[in-house]
Design an enzyme around this catalytic site. Structure first.
Site, PDB file in Angstrom:
ATOM      1  N   LYS A   1     -49.223   8.965 -25.874  1.00 20.26           N
ATOM      2  CA  LYS A   1     -48.303   7.851 -26.307  1.00 20.26           C
ATOM      3  C   LYS A   1     -47.196   7.696 -25.650  1.00 20.26           C
ATOM      4  O   LYS A   1     -46.955   8.113 -24.374  1.00 20.26           O
ATOM      5  CB  LYS A   1     -47.783   8.408 -27.596  1.00 20.26           C
ATOM      6  CG  LYS A   1     -49.322   8.717 -28.596  1.00 20.26           C
ATOM      7  CD  LYS A   1     -49.884   7.361 -29.132  1.00 20.26           C
ATOM      8  CE  LYS A   1     -51.276   7.351 -29.717  1.00 20.26           C
ATOM      9  NZ  LYS A   1     -51.469   8.403 -30.764  1.00 20.26           N
TER      10      LYS A   1
HETATM   11  C1  LIG Z   1     -52.470   8.744 -31.934  1.00 16.28           C
HETATM   12  C2  LIG Z   1     -52.365   7.767 -33.309  1.00 16.28           C
HETATM   13  C3  LIG Z   1     -52.398   8.646 -34.588  1.00 16.28           C
HETATM   14  C4  LIG Z   1     -52.224  10.078 -34.595  1.00 16.28           C
HETATM   15  O1  LIG Z   1     -51.121  10.527 -34.000  1.00 16.28           O
HETATM   16  P1  LIG Z   1     -50.758  12.205 -33.961  1.00 16.28           P
HETATM   17  O2  LIG Z   1     -49.392  12.300 -33.589  1.00 16.28           O
HETATM   18  O3  LIG Z   1     -51.714  12.529 -32.971  1.00 16.28           O
HETATM   19  O4  LIG Z   1     -51.396  12.786 -35.249  1.00 16.28           O
HETATM   20  C5  LIG Z   1     -52.401   7.730 -35.554  1.00 16.28           C
HETATM   21  N1  LIG Z   1     -52.616   6.528 -35.594  1.00 16.28           N
HETATM   22  C6  LIG Z   1     -52.820   5.874 -34.359  1.00 16.28           C
HETATM   23  C7  LIG Z   1     -52.881   4.358 -34.390  1.00 16.28           C
HETATM   24  C8  LIG Z   1     -52.836   6.360 -33.339  1.00 16.28           C
HETATM   25  O5  LIG Z   1     -53.154   5.983 -32.011  1.00 16.28           O
END
Ligand SMILES: *Cc1c(COP(=O)(O)O)cnc(C)c1O
Length: 387
Positions: free
Chosen positions: A189
């Site tokens: 991210k």
């Molecule tokens: C990565 C992601 C999540 C989940 O995030 P985590 O921190 O891995 O739980 C939820 N929604 C979207 C759109 C994502 O890309």
């Protein structure tokens, strides 16, 4: 197989010496789970959002944060939550954790985010909340969605996993007029703590419930227990809570990543602008930019192949991989996955825009560790395949 030494991965984290030193400091400090650094990360995150009315709660994933937010809102069996099919399963699975039902709707091809008209059409007396996703870092159409939801008495929880930093109407996502906003610090991210997340929330009662449920349903968290003046051993269990706290090891990374978040965004926006210019004459649909005056986090750079494209998506992904370039597809829409498809009897024809986009889209590398030469290499490979 391309030469692994020259392979350009789809994504890479940007971890600097300051992050590494902070983690080492945490490891030597004797306090490695939730403690002073997690608390400072929350304070810094609030300062970053710049709205004194918002509380920030660190959690060990965005999935956890979404679950906590919906739980605190009282979502349960018999309720429906509306979200987009064009997302990762985490957005929707948390609704099922609570025994509520997911109502998937189509996306708006102009934003790649939830179609507000489709939301309006999907509202029933059982609908309790709507869960927009700021896809790729581009804000969903909040100026239309928020009033619609409020008119119908619906809660709004934002999946902002891609949206740090993103603005809507000039305000940072996390400070809009919604019930909770959930950010992700997963490895790929826009900032990362390996695994982690943050919930931004305005209502103190909602925040209080999430704090309790974040750590076993305890009336105080572990740091308070060992530092407060009142008996250090005493706590009360007020609910069967979860284990969703963020460790100080992870928060140590987050403290420094957050300071770099705006610089990271500038670099990704620069890469996006470069791609835009380089692909403008190709048979592709370029990813939507932000609304006028707004910030796009550019977590993803998603191309959609136009009918005139000389190759199809799968072949293009193969061509790029053969050229040593990692790419991906965001996302296989939820309505195609067996669980969601079978549970709700979903068919592609119910989501024409998401289905159409899915068959033609691919995500190109866009991250701060890419050099200008890396960007050029992606441009050349895409142009060679499509030009
Ligand atoms: C990565 C992601 C999540 C989940 O995030 P985590 O921190 O891995 O739980 C939820 N929604 C979207 C759109 C994502 O890309």
């Amino acid at each position: 197989m391309p030469d692994p030494r020259s392979f350009l991965p789809f994504a890479l984290p940007d971890i600097g010496d300051a992050e590494i030193a902070e983690v080492v400091d945490t490891l030597r400090s004797g306090w490695i789970t939730t403690g002073p650094k997690a608390r400072r990360f929350e304070e810094d995150f609030c300062a970053f959002l710049g709205d004194a009315g918002v509380q920030c709660l660190a959690v060990n994933s965005a999935t956890a944060g979404l679950h906590l937010a919906l739980e605190a809102l009282g979502i349960g069996p018999g309720d429906e939550v509306i979200t987009t099919t064009h997302t990762f399963t985490a957005t929707a699975e948390v609704v099922r954790y609570l025994g509520a039902d997911v109502k998937l709707v189509d996306m708006d091809p102009a934003t790649l985010c939830i179609d507000v008209d489709a939301v309006a059409a999907a509202i029933t007396p059982r609908t309790k909340a709507v869960l927009p996703v700021h896809f790729g870092g581009r804000a969903a159409d909040m100026p239309r969605l928020v009033p619609l939801a409020r008119r119908h008495g619906l809660a709004i929880v934002e999946d902002a996993a891609h949206a740090l930093p993103t603005t809507s109407g000039g305000r940072r996502v996390g400070t809009l007029d919604t019930d909770a906003t959930v950010f992700s610090f997963y490895a790929n991210k826009t900032i990362t703590t390996g695994e982690g997340g943050m919930v931004a929330v305005r209502d103190p009662a909602l925040a209080a419930r999430m704090k309790v449920m974040r750590l076993h349903g305890m009336s105080r968290d572990a740091f308070d227990r060992f530092t407060a003046k009142v008996p250090s051993w005493y706590y009360e269990i007020v609910a069967p809570g979860f284990k969703y706290n963020l460790t100080d090891i992870a928060a140590a990374l987050g403290l420094h990543q957050l300071r770099r978040a705006d610089d990271f965004q500038r670099r990704r926006a620069e890469i996006a602008a470069h791609y835009h210019a380089a692909f403008a004459d190709l048979p592709v649909v370029l990813p939507p930019g932000p609304a006028a005056g707004d910030v796009h986090a550019w977590h993803l750079y998603v191309l959609r192949l136009a009918p005139a494209a000389p190759v199809q998506r799968d072949a293009l992904v193969e061509r790029l991989f053969a050229a040593g370039i990692g790419c991906s597809v965001h996302y296989i829409p939820l309505h195609l996955h067996p669980y969601w498809r079978d549970r709700y009897a979903l068919a592609p024809a119910m989501f024409p825009h998401a289905q159409h986009a899915y068959e033609r889209m691919l995500s190109l590398p866009i991250y701060t560790r890419m050099t200008d030469a890396d960007v050029q290499r992606v441009v050349a490979a895409v142009r060679a395949a499509l030009g």
